[in-house]
Design a protein around this motif. Structure first.
Motif: not given
Length: 73
Positions: A23, A27-29, A31-32, A35, A44
């Motif tokens: 995982r 990319d953090e974006d 995942l955001a 979410t 998650k």
């Protein structure tokens, strides 16, 4: 690597060793967005996702198209 003639197990092992299934590459974006769209509990557990961006050089995005793109606002 030539996979022809290899057993199923050998092909699976090759693919597992070649591709990063962690995982950590998400990319953090992305995942955001997952979410925000589906909630933290769902996000998650996502292992694979395809994302896209609206380009500033493309045509304007209508409200109807935004709704089609998973209800983005």
């Amino acid at each position: 690597m030539d996979l022809a003639g290899k057993t199923h197990e050998e092909r699976v092992e090759y693919l597992r060793s070649t591709f990063n299934w962690d995982r950590g590459d998400v990319d953090e974006d992305v995942l955001a967005c997952l979410t925000r769209q589906y909630g933290a509990e769902f996000a998650k557990n996502v292992r694979f996702a395809e994302s896209w961006q609206v380009s500033e050089y493309g045509a304007p995005v209508s409200d109807a198209l935004k709704e089609l793109l998973i209800g983005l606002d």
